[in-house]
Design a protein around this motif. Structure first.
Motif, PDB file in Angstrom:
ATOM      1  N   ASP A  51       0.804  -1.222   0.000  1.00 20.19           N
ATOM      2  CA  ASP A  51       0.000   0.000   0.000  1.00 20.19           C
ATOM      3  C   ASP A  51       0.838   1.272   0.000  1.00 20.19           C
ATOM      4  OD1 ASP A  51      -2.107  -1.768   0.225  1.00 20.19           O
ATOM      5  OD2 ASP A  51      -2.287  -1.515   2.397  1.00 20.19           O
ATOM      6  N   THR A  52       2.163   1.163  -0.014  1.00 24.20           N
ATOM      7  CA  THR A  52       3.076   2.296   0.119  1.00 24.20           C
ATOM      8  C   THR A  52       2.643   3.154   1.308  1.00 24.20           C
ATOM      9  OG1 THR A  52       3.178   2.266  -2.296  1.00 24.20           O
ATOM     10  CG2 THR A  52       4.351   4.034  -1.193  1.00 24.20           C
ATOM     11  N   ASP A  53       2.564   2.502   2.456  1.00 22.31           N
ATOM     12  CA  ASP A  53       2.057   3.129   3.668  1.00 22.31           C
ATOM     13  C   ASP A  53       3.208   3.364   4.643  1.00 22.31           C
ATOM     14  OD1 ASP A  53       0.743   3.918   5.951  1.00 22.31           O
ATOM     15  OD2 ASP A  53      -0.746   2.330   5.891  1.00 22.31           O
ATOM     16  N   GLU A  54       3.481   4.635   4.932  1.00 23.85           N
ATOM     17  CA  GLU A  54       4.611   4.964   5.809  1.00 23.85           C
ATOM     18  C   GLU A  54       4.353   4.560   7.269  1.00 23.85           C
ATOM     19  OE1 GLU A  54       3.589   9.670   6.510  1.00 23.85           O
ATOM     20  OE2 GLU A  54       4.780   9.084   4.787  1.00 23.85           O
ATOM     21  N   ALA A  55       3.119   4.637   7.705  1.00 26.71           N
ATOM     22  CA  ALA A  55       2.799   4.255   9.079  1.00 26.71           C
ATOM     23  C   ALA A  55       3.035   2.756   9.290  1.00 26.71           C
ATOM     24  CB  ALA A  55       1.357   4.618   9.420  1.00 26.71           C
ATOM     25  N   GLU A  56       2.670   1.960   8.299  1.00 27.05           N
ATOM     26  CA  GLU A  56       2.893   0.515   8.391  1.00 27.05           C
ATOM     27  C   GLU A  56       4.388   0.206   8.407  1.00 27.05           C
ATOM     28  OE1 GLU A  56       0.761  -2.051   8.805  1.00 27.05           O
ATOM     29  OE2 GLU A  56      -0.897  -0.658   8.941  1.00 27.05           O
ATOM     30  N   CYS A  57       5.152   0.968   7.654  1.00 25.48           N
ATOM     31  CA  CYS A  57       6.596   0.744   7.613  1.00 25.48           C
ATOM     32  C   CYS A  57       7.241   1.049   8.968  1.00 25.48           C
ATOM     33  CB  CYS A  57       7.236   1.601   6.516  1.00 25.48           C
ATOM     34  SG  CYS A  57       8.987   1.259   6.288  1.00 25.48           S
ATOM     35  N   THR A  58       6.831   2.134   9.611  1.00 25.56           N
ATOM     36  CA  THR A  58       7.414   2.454  10.920  1.00 25.56           C
ATOM     37  C   THR A  58       6.974   1.435  11.980  1.00 25.56           C
ATOM     38  OG1 THR A  58       5.625   4.028  11.399  1.00 25.56           O
ATOM     39  CG2 THR A  58       7.652   4.911  10.437  1.00 25.56           C
ATOM     40  N   ARG A  59       5.731   0.935  11.873  1.00 18.07           N
ATOM     41  CA  ARG A  59       5.300  -0.119  12.794  1.00 18.07           C
ATOM     42  C   ARG A  59       6.100  -1.403  12.561  1.00 18.07           C
ATOM     43  NH1 ARG A  59      -0.021   1.465  11.472  1.00 18.07           N
ATOM     44  NH2 ARG A  59      -0.822   2.896  13.022  1.00 18.07           N
ATOM     45  N   ALA A  60       6.366  -1.698  11.283  1.00 13.20           N
ATOM     46  CA  ALA A  60       7.171  -2.882  10.960  1.00 13.20           C
ATOM     47  C   ALA A  60       8.569  -2.743  11.556  1.00 13.20           C
ATOM     48  CB  ALA A  60       7.262  -3.067   9.447  1.00 13.20           C
ATOM     49  N   LEU A  61       9.166  -1.576  11.407  1.00 16.16           N
ATOM     50  CA  LEU A  61      10.498  -1.349  11.977  1.00 16.16           C
ATOM     51  C   LEU A  61      10.491  -1.502  13.490  1.00 16.16           C
ATOM     52  CD1 LEU A  61      11.983   1.618   9.925  1.00 16.16           C
ATOM     53  CD2 LEU A  61      13.057  -0.587  10.342  1.00 16.16           C
ATOM     54  N   ALA A  62       9.474  -0.958  14.136  1.00 15.67           N
ATOM     55  CA  ALA A  62       9.392  -1.042  15.599  1.00 15.67           C
ATOM     56  C   ALA A  62       9.270  -2.496  16.056  1.00 15.67           C
ATOM     57  CB  ALA A  62       8.211  -0.222  16.101  1.00 15.67           C
ATOM     58  N   HIS A  63       8.398  -3.253  15.416  1.00 16.28           N
ATOM     59  CA  HIS A  63       8.231  -4.659  15.799  1.00 16.28           C
ATOM     60  C   HIS A  63       9.491  -5.469  15.503  1.00 16.28           C
ATOM     61  CE1 HIS A  63       4.162  -5.162  17.277  1.00 16.28           C
ATOM     62  NE2 HIS A  63       3.719  -4.353  16.331  1.00 16.28           N
ATOM     63  N   LEU A  64      10.110  -5.212  14.369  1.00 18.84           N
ATOM     64  CA  LEU A  64      11.307  -5.972  14.022  1.00 18.84           C
ATOM     65  C   LEU A  64      12.486  -5.607  14.923  1.00 18.84           C
ATOM     66  CD1 LEU A  64      10.866  -5.929  10.159  1.00 18.84           C
ATOM     67  CD2 LEU A  64      10.638  -7.899  11.682  1.00 18.84           C
ATOM     68  N   ALA A  65      12.554  -4.354  15.369  1.00 19.01           N
ATOM     69  CA  ALA A  65      13.606  -3.965  16.318  1.00 19.01           C
ATOM     70  C   ALA A  65      13.417  -4.690  17.649  1.00 19.01           C
ATOM     71  CB  ALA A  65      13.605  -2.454  16.520  1.00 19.01           C
ATOM     72  N   VAL A  66      12.180  -4.799  18.109  1.00 22.01           N
ATOM     73  CA  VAL A  66      11.900  -5.540  19.344  1.00 22.01           C
ATOM     74  C   VAL A  66      12.213  -7.026  19.140  1.00 22.01           C
ATOM     75  CG1 VAL A  66      10.075  -6.257  20.942  1.00 22.01           C
ATOM     76  CG2 VAL A  66      10.209  -3.893  20.186  1.00 22.01           C
ATOM     77  N   ALA A  67      11.898  -7.543  17.955  1.00 19.23           N
ATOM     78  CA  ALA A  67      12.188  -8.948  17.656  1.00 19.23           C
ATOM     79  C   ALA A  67      13.691  -9.220  17.726  1.00 19.23           C
ATOM     80  CB  ALA A  67      11.647  -9.329  16.281  1.00 19.23           C
ATOM     81  N   ILE A  68      14.494  -8.306  17.206  1.00 26.35           N
ATOM     82  CA  ILE A  68      15.953  -8.466  17.263  1.00 26.35           C
ATOM     83  C   ILE A  68      16.422  -8.445  18.713  1.00 26.35           C
ATOM     84  CG2 ILE A  68      18.130  -7.289  16.763  1.00 26.35           C
ATOM     85  CD1 ILE A  68      16.972  -6.612  14.010  1.00 26.35           C
TER      86      ILE A  68
END
Length: 161
Positions: free
Chosen positions: A32-49
Protein backbone atom coordinates in the motif's frame (compact mmCIF):
# COMPACT_ATOMS: atom_id res chain seq x y z
CA UNK A 1 19.63 -24.96 34.06
CA UNK A 2 15.90 -25.44 33.51
CA UNK A 3 15.25 -21.75 34.17
CA UNK A 4 17.69 -20.75 31.43
CA UNK A 5 15.97 -23.22 29.09
CA UNK A 6 12.56 -21.66 29.84
CA UNK A 7 14.06 -18.17 29.41
CA UNK A 8 15.44 -19.23 26.01
CA UNK A 9 12.07 -20.48 24.83
CA UNK A 10 10.15 -17.46 26.19
CA UNK A 11 12.47 -14.91 24.56
CA UNK A 12 12.59 -16.88 21.32
CA UNK A 13 8.82 -17.12 20.97
CA UNK A 14 8.41 -13.44 21.93
CA UNK A 15 10.86 -12.62 19.16
CA UNK A 16 8.86 -14.72 16.69
CA UNK A 17 5.62 -12.98 17.66
CA UNK A 18 7.16 -9.56 17.00
CA UNK A 19 8.76 -10.85 13.80
CA UNK A 20 5.40 -12.10 12.51
CA UNK A 21 3.72 -8.80 13.36
CA UNK A 22 6.57 -6.82 11.81
CA UNK A 23 6.55 -8.92 8.65
CA UNK A 24 2.77 -8.42 8.29
CA UNK A 25 3.20 -4.65 8.65
CA UNK A 26 6.08 -4.71 6.16
CA UNK A 27 3.97 -6.56 3.59
CA UNK A 28 1.19 -3.99 3.97
CA UNK A 29 3.72 -1.14 3.76
CA UNK A 30 5.09 -2.47 0.48
CA UNK A 31 1.67 -3.28 -0.98
CA UNK A 32 0.00 0.00 0.00
CA UNK A 33 3.08 2.30 0.12
CA UNK A 34 2.06 3.13 3.67
CA UNK A 35 4.61 4.96 5.81
CA UNK A 36 2.80 4.25 9.08
CA UNK A 37 2.89 0.51 8.39
CA UNK A 38 6.60 0.74 7.61
CA UNK A 39 7.41 2.45 10.92
CA UNK A 40 5.30 -0.12 12.79
CA UNK A 41 7.17 -2.88 10.96
CA UNK A 42 10.50 -1.35 11.98
CA UNK A 43 9.39 -1.04 15.60
CA UNK A 44 8.23 -4.66 15.80
CA UNK A 45 11.31 -5.97 14.02
CA UNK A 46 13.61 -3.96 16.32
CA UNK A 47 11.90 -5.54 19.34
CA UNK A 48 12.19 -8.95 17.66
CA UNK A 49 15.95 -8.47 17.26
CA UNK A 50 16.27 -7.42 20.92
CA UNK A 51 14.24 -10.41 22.14
CA UNK A 52 16.17 -12.74 19.86
CA UNK A 53 19.49 -11.56 21.30
CA UNK A 54 18.08 -12.25 24.77
CA UNK A 55 17.16 -15.75 23.57
CA UNK A 56 20.68 -16.30 22.24
CA UNK A 57 22.20 -15.21 25.57
CA UNK A 58 19.83 -17.49 27.50
CA UNK A 59 20.62 -20.38 25.13
CA UNK A 60 24.35 -19.92 25.69
CA UNK A 61 23.74 -19.96 29.45
CA UNK A 62 21.52 -23.04 29.13
CA UNK A 63 24.12 -24.98 27.14
CA UNK A 64 26.92 -23.96 29.51
CA UNK A 65 25.00 -25.04 32.62
CA UNK A 66 23.42 -28.18 31.17
CA UNK A 67 26.42 -29.74 29.42
CA UNK A 68 28.16 -30.93 32.61
CA UNK A 69 24.98 -32.72 33.64
CA UNK A 70 23.34 -34.04 30.49
CA UNK A 71 23.81 -34.09 26.72
CA UNK A 72 22.04 -31.15 25.10
CA UNK A 73 21.56 -30.44 21.45
CA UNK A 74 22.72 -26.84 21.18
CA UNK A 75 20.09 -24.46 19.76
CA UNK A 76 22.77 -22.00 18.60
CA UNK A 77 22.59 -22.95 14.90
CA UNK A 78 18.78 -22.77 14.78
CA UNK A 79 18.84 -19.43 16.61
CA UNK A 80 21.43 -18.06 14.20
CA UNK A 81 19.27 -19.03 11.21
CA UNK A 82 16.15 -17.41 12.64
CA UNK A 83 18.16 -14.30 13.62
CA UNK A 84 19.32 -13.96 9.99
CA UNK A 85 15.69 -14.09 8.87
CA UNK A 86 14.62 -11.40 11.34
CA UNK A 87 17.65 -9.25 10.46
CA UNK A 88 16.88 -9.47 6.72
CA UNK A 89 13.30 -8.31 7.32
CA UNK A 90 14.54 -5.47 9.54
CA UNK A 91 17.11 -4.41 6.92
CA UNK A 92 14.41 -4.44 4.21
CA UNK A 93 12.05 -2.31 6.33
CA UNK A 94 14.90 0.04 7.23
CA UNK A 95 15.90 0.34 3.56
CA UNK A 96 12.29 1.09 2.60
CA UNK A 97 11.97 3.73 5.31
CA UNK A 98 15.36 5.32 4.57
CA UNK A 99 14.83 5.52 0.82
CA UNK A 100 11.13 6.40 0.57
CA UNK A 101 9.40 7.43 3.79
CA UNK A 102 12.11 9.01 6.00
CA UNK A 103 9.98 8.61 9.13
CA UNK A 104 11.28 8.11 12.70
CA UNK A 105 10.59 4.86 14.53
CA UNK A 106 7.30 4.71 16.33
CA UNK A 107 6.77 3.33 19.80
CA UNK A 108 3.24 2.33 18.81
CA UNK A 109 3.37 -1.47 18.95
CA UNK A 110 0.41 -3.73 18.39
CA UNK A 111 -0.45 -5.81 21.44
CA UNK A 112 0.67 -9.41 21.09
CA UNK A 113 -2.02 -11.93 20.25
CA UNK A 114 -3.74 -13.71 23.10
CA UNK A 115 -1.69 -16.65 24.37
CA UNK A 116 -3.21 -20.01 23.59
CA UNK A 117 -2.03 -22.58 26.06
CA UNK A 118 -3.26 -24.80 28.84
CA UNK A 119 0.17 -24.90 30.44
CA UNK A 120 1.34 -22.46 33.06
CA UNK A 121 4.74 -22.17 34.69
CA UNK A 122 5.18 -23.41 38.21
CA UNK A 123 7.66 -21.35 40.21
CA UNK A 124 10.29 -23.31 42.06
CA UNK A 125 13.35 -22.64 44.15
CA UNK A 126 16.65 -23.61 42.59
CA UNK A 127 17.93 -26.53 44.68
CA UNK A 128 21.57 -25.66 44.09
CA UNK A 129 24.41 -28.16 43.93
CA UNK A 130 23.88 -31.33 45.93
CA UNK A 131 26.54 -32.05 48.56
CA UNK A 132 26.26 -35.73 47.59
CA UNK A 133 28.04 -35.06 44.29
CA UNK A 134 31.75 -35.56 44.79
CA UNK A 135 34.45 -34.11 42.58
CA UNK A 136 34.89 -37.55 40.99
CA UNK A 137 31.18 -37.66 40.12
CA UNK A 138 31.32 -34.22 38.48
CA UNK A 139 34.50 -35.16 36.62
CA UNK A 140 32.85 -38.30 35.24
CA UNK A 141 30.70 -36.05 33.03
CA UNK A 142 33.71 -34.16 31.65
CA UNK A 143 35.74 -36.30 29.20
CA UNK A 144 38.77 -34.02 29.63
CA UNK A 145 38.97 -34.91 33.33
CA UNK A 146 38.66 -38.69 33.00
CA UNK A 147 41.82 -40.72 33.62
CA UNK A 148 43.47 -42.12 30.51
CA UNK A 149 42.50 -45.73 29.83
CA UNK A 150 45.26 -48.30 30.21
CA UNK A 151 45.57 -51.01 27.61
CA UNK A 152 47.62 -54.20 28.04
CA UNK A 153 47.93 -57.58 26.41
CA UNK A 154 46.14 -60.48 28.02
CA UNK A 155 48.43 -63.11 29.51
CA UNK A 156 49.48 -66.05 27.38
CA UNK A 157 48.00 -68.47 29.89
CA UNK A 158 44.42 -67.37 29.16
CA UNK A 159 42.47 -69.84 27.09
CA UNK A 160 39.44 -67.72 26.38
CA UNK A 161 38.89 -64.39 24.76
Amino acid sequence: FLKSHVDTKASYFDALVHYAQGAAHLERAVADTDEAECTRALAHLAVAIKKHKEAQAAADKFVATAKPIVYVDSPVVALAESFDLIKRAFDRANQLNASIFHKPLTSDLDPPPEKKTLISATPYDDPGVSPLWTAAAWNAFDPDKLPDPSYAFASDSRDCC
